[in-house]
Write a protein that holds these residues in place. Structure first.
Motif, PDB file in Angstrom:
ATOM      1  N   ASP A  34      54.429 -34.482  40.052  1.00 34.60           N
ATOM      2  CA  ASP A  34      53.109 -34.475  40.675  1.00 34.60           C
ATOM      3  C   ASP A  34      53.170 -35.028  42.092  1.00 34.60           C
ATOM      4  OD1 ASP A  34      51.876 -33.329  38.481  1.00 34.60           O
ATOM      5  OD2 ASP A  34      51.294 -35.268  37.602  1.00 34.60           O
ATOM      6  N   GLY A  35      53.933 -36.108  42.273  1.00 37.01           N
ATOM      7  CA  GLY A  35      54.089 -36.679  43.612  1.00 37.01           C
ATOM      8  C   GLY A  35      54.787 -35.726  44.562  1.00 37.01           C
ATOM      9  N   ILE A  36      55.799 -35.039  44.056  1.00 37.95           N
ATOM     10  CA  ILE A  36      56.519 -34.060  44.876  1.00 37.95           C
ATOM     11  C   ILE A  36      55.599 -32.896  45.226  1.00 37.95           C
ATOM     12  CG2 ILE A  36      58.351 -32.313  44.795  1.00 37.95           C
ATOM     13  CD1 ILE A  36      59.996 -34.407  43.164  1.00 37.95           C
ATOM     14  N   ASN A  37      54.879 -32.390  44.235  1.00 36.73           N
ATOM     15  CA  ASN A  37      54.010 -31.236  44.462  1.00 36.73           C
ATOM     16  C   ASN A  37      52.884 -31.543  45.438  1.00 36.73           C
ATOM     17  OD1 ASN A  37      55.617 -29.847  42.677  1.00 36.73           O
ATOM     18  ND2 ASN A  37      54.177 -29.984  40.971  1.00 36.73           N
ATOM     19  N   GLU A  38      52.424 -32.777  45.468  1.00 36.02           N
ATOM     20  CA  GLU A  38      51.349 -33.148  46.390  1.00 36.02           C
ATOM     21  C   GLU A  38      51.842 -33.270  47.823  1.00 36.02           C
ATOM     22  OE1 GLU A  38      49.183 -36.645  45.147  1.00 36.02           O
ATOM     23  OE2 GLU A  38      48.996 -35.853  43.114  1.00 36.02           O
ATOM     24  N   ARG A  39      52.868 -34.058  48.034  1.00 36.15           N
ATOM     25  CA  ARG A  39      53.305 -34.354  49.399  1.00 36.15           C
ATOM     26  C   ARG A  39      54.345 -33.380  49.929  1.00 36.15           C
ATOM     27  NH1 ARG A  39      56.439 -39.061  52.001  1.00 36.15           N
ATOM     28  NH2 ARG A  39      55.891 -38.704  54.174  1.00 36.15           N
ATOM     29  N   PHE A  40      55.166 -32.829  49.058  1.00 36.61           N
ATOM     30  CA  PHE A  40      56.276 -31.981  49.492  1.00 36.61           C
ATOM     31  C   PHE A  40      56.214 -30.586  48.868  1.00 36.61           C
ATOM     32  CE2 PHE A  40      57.756 -36.396  49.738  1.00 36.61           C
ATOM     33  CZ  PHE A  40      58.078 -36.454  51.090  1.00 36.61           C
ATOM     34  N   ALA A  41      55.013 -30.046  48.734  1.00 36.64           N
ATOM     35  CA  ALA A  41      54.847 -28.719  48.133  1.00 36.64           C
ATOM     36  C   ALA A  41      55.629 -27.652  48.884  1.00 36.64           C
ATOM     37  CB  ALA A  41      53.365 -28.344  48.081  1.00 36.64           C
ATOM     38  N   ASP A  42      55.821 -27.851  50.168  1.00 39.59           N
ATOM     39  CA  ASP A  42      56.535 -26.849  50.966  1.00 39.59           C
ATOM     40  C   ASP A  42      58.036 -26.844  50.711  1.00 39.59           C
ATOM     41  OD1 ASP A  42      56.383 -29.370  52.103  1.00 39.59           O
ATOM     42  OD2 ASP A  42      56.221 -28.661  54.155  1.00 39.59           O
ATOM     43  N   THR A  43      58.545 -27.780  49.907  1.00 41.68           N
ATOM     44  CA  THR A  43      59.970 -27.797  49.570  1.00 41.68           C
ATOM     45  C   THR A  43      60.258 -27.076  48.251  1.00 41.68           C
ATOM     46  OG1 THR A  43      59.884 -29.918  48.392  1.00 41.68           O
ATOM     47  CG2 THR A  43      60.282 -29.991  50.783  1.00 41.68           C
ATOM     48  N   ILE A  44      59.241 -26.515  47.663  1.00 36.88           N
ATOM     49  CA  ILE A  44      59.392 -25.738  46.436  1.00 36.88           C
ATOM     50  C   ILE A  44      59.622 -24.288  46.846  1.00 36.88           C
ATOM     51  CG2 ILE A  44      58.252 -25.002  44.307  1.00 36.88           C
ATOM     52  CD1 ILE A  44      56.563 -27.610  44.555  1.00 36.88           C
ATOM     53  N   PRO A  45      60.601 -23.621  46.254  1.00 37.70           N
ATOM     54  CA  PRO A  45      60.799 -22.208  46.603  1.00 37.70           C
ATOM     55  C   PRO A  45      59.488 -21.422  46.489  1.00 37.70           C
ATOM     56  CG  PRO A  45      62.623 -22.975  45.271  1.00 37.70           C
ATOM     57  CD  PRO A  45      61.588 -24.077  45.268  1.00 37.70           C
ATOM     58  N   THR A  46      59.278 -20.518  47.403  1.00 34.73           N
ATOM     59  CA  THR A  46      58.029 -19.776  47.533  1.00 34.73           C
ATOM     60  C   THR A  46      57.569 -19.154  46.213  1.00 34.73           C
ATOM     61  OG1 THR A  46      58.652 -19.283  49.815  1.00 34.73           O
ATOM     62  CG2 THR A  46      56.847 -17.992  48.876  1.00 34.73           C
ATOM     63  N   ALA A  51      54.001 -19.075  41.359  1.00 31.83           N
ATOM     64  CA  ALA A  51      53.860 -18.988  39.902  1.00 31.83           C
ATOM     65  C   ALA A  51      53.130 -20.201  39.329  1.00 31.83           C
ATOM     66  CB  ALA A  51      55.237 -18.845  39.253  1.00 31.83           C
ATOM     67  N   LEU A  52      53.295 -21.362  39.964  1.00 31.57           N
ATOM     68  CA  LEU A  52      52.645 -22.591  39.503  1.00 31.57           C
ATOM     69  C   LEU A  52      51.268 -22.801  40.122  1.00 31.57           C
ATOM     70  CD1 LEU A  52      55.757 -24.955  39.648  1.00 31.57           C
ATOM     71  CD2 LEU A  52      54.660 -24.027  37.584  1.00 31.57           C
ATOM     72  N   GLY A  53      50.883 -21.923  41.046  1.00 27.86           N
ATOM     73  CA  GLY A  53      49.590 -22.056  41.720  1.00 27.86           C
ATOM     74  C   GLY A  53      49.548 -23.202  42.713  1.00 27.86           C
ATOM     75  N   ILE A  54      50.676 -23.539  43.294  1.00 28.82           N
ATOM     76  CA  ILE A  54      50.758 -24.656  44.237  1.00 28.82           C
ATOM     77  C   ILE A  54      50.520 -24.146  45.657  1.00 28.82           C
ATOM     78  CG2 ILE A  54      52.291 -26.399  45.239  1.00 28.82           C
ATOM     79  CD1 ILE A  54      53.631 -26.560  42.460  1.00 28.82           C
ATOM     80  N   ASP A  55      49.589 -24.775  46.350  1.00 23.15           N
ATOM     81  CA  ASP A  55      49.263 -24.418  47.734  1.00 23.15           C
ATOM     82  C   ASP A  55      50.301 -25.037  48.664  1.00 23.15           C
ATOM     83  OD1 ASP A  55      48.103 -23.822  50.189  1.00 23.15           O
ATOM     84  OD2 ASP A  55      46.505 -25.320  49.981  1.00 23.15           O
ATOM     85  N   GLN A  56      50.976 -24.215  49.439  1.00 30.84           N
ATOM     86  CA  GLN A  56      52.008 -24.699  50.356  1.00 30.84           C
ATOM     87  C   GLN A  56      51.544 -24.716  51.808  1.00 30.84           C
ATOM     88  OE1 GLN A  56      55.174 -21.937  48.908  1.00 30.84           O
ATOM     89  NE2 GLN A  56      56.279 -23.834  48.511  1.00 30.84           N
ATOM     90  N   SER A  57      50.291 -24.402  52.045  1.00 34.38           N
ATOM     91  CA  SER A  57      49.804 -24.260  53.421  1.00 34.38           C
ATOM     92  C   SER A  57      49.630 -25.588  54.160  1.00 34.38           C
ATOM     93  CB  SER A  57      48.482 -23.493  53.436  1.00 34.38           C
ATOM     94  OG  SER A  57      47.471 -24.240  52.762  1.00 34.38           O
ATOM     95  N   THR A  58      49.555 -26.685  53.442  1.00 36.57           N
ATOM     96  CA  THR A  58      49.318 -27.969  54.101  1.00 36.57           C
ATOM     97  C   THR A  58      50.569 -28.836  54.177  1.00 36.57           C
ATOM     98  OG1 THR A  58      48.642 -28.990  52.026  1.00 36.57           O
ATOM     99  CG2 THR A  58      46.898 -28.003  53.378  1.00 36.57           C
TER     100      THR A  58
END
Length: 188
Positions: A34-46, A51-58
């Motif tokens: 959860d901490g990674i997905n919040e602050r470092f969402a842009d480090t998750i492969p596109t 697929a996880l519904g994670i917003d990478q725009s911020t």
């Protein structure tokens, strides 16, 4: 000015991958995600983020740097893992063009210095250890996802003795129930 941030998972004994380049022992489930997905969402492969519904725009990065072995981890299925970022792969092997990926055999230090002078978000140094060692003097921050595993040998966070001593100070840190600790250091 943009910063070069070495954001990487690392074992208790200082390796970013095991003896055969494997990294599957690193925890990818648990409260630290959860901490990674919040602050470092842009480090998750596109594709994974979609697929996880994670917003990478911020996210805090708009560029990712990888060595050839790090890039090869997803091949042949994934040829452009971080399509939401400008992707640079440092390699001396000739590669067929891939949309969204710049393959280069240029000096990584020169490339990073040029990137730091342009407008944009921070630059993510994804891996591997050899590339990080070449860029040691250019790294502005370390964000280490310290994992509760030991590899015994493998690819070290940094190759020993190939850079001058530098001091970093702890900026923040968080310990999770999974045993993962995310600790950030900035150059002084």
């Amino acid at each position: 000015m943009r910063e070069l941030v070495y954001y990487v998972a690392v074992s208790l004994d200082g390796y970013i991958a095991g003896p055969n380049g494997q990294f599957d022992a690193f925890l990818v489930e648990g409260d630290h995600m959860d901490g990674i997905n919040e602050r470092f969402a842009d480090t998750i492969p596109t594709d994974h983020a979609a697929a996880l519904g994670i917003d990478q725009s911020t996210g805090i990065f708009d560029t990712v740097l990888m060595g050839a072995n790090t890039y090869a981890a997803g091949l042949p299925e994934v040829t452009s893992p971080y399509r939401h970022l400008d992707q640079y792969v440092f390699t001396h092997r000739r590669r067929d063009p891939v949309d969204g990926v710049t393959f280069t055999d240029r000096d990584p230090v020169e490339v990073v210095r040029e990137l730091k002078q342009t407008e944009g978000k921070d630059i993510w140094l994804c891996g591997g250890g050899d590339l990080a060692t070449q860029l040691a003097e250019e790294i502005d921050r370390f964000v280490l996802k310290r994992q509760p595993v030991m590899f015994g040998s493998g690819i070290p966070l940094m190759a020993p003795g190939r850079y001058a001593p530098r001091r970093f100070h702890r900026v923040r840190g968080h310990d999770f129930d999974t045993g993962v600790s995310i600790v950030e250091y900035a150059a002084t």
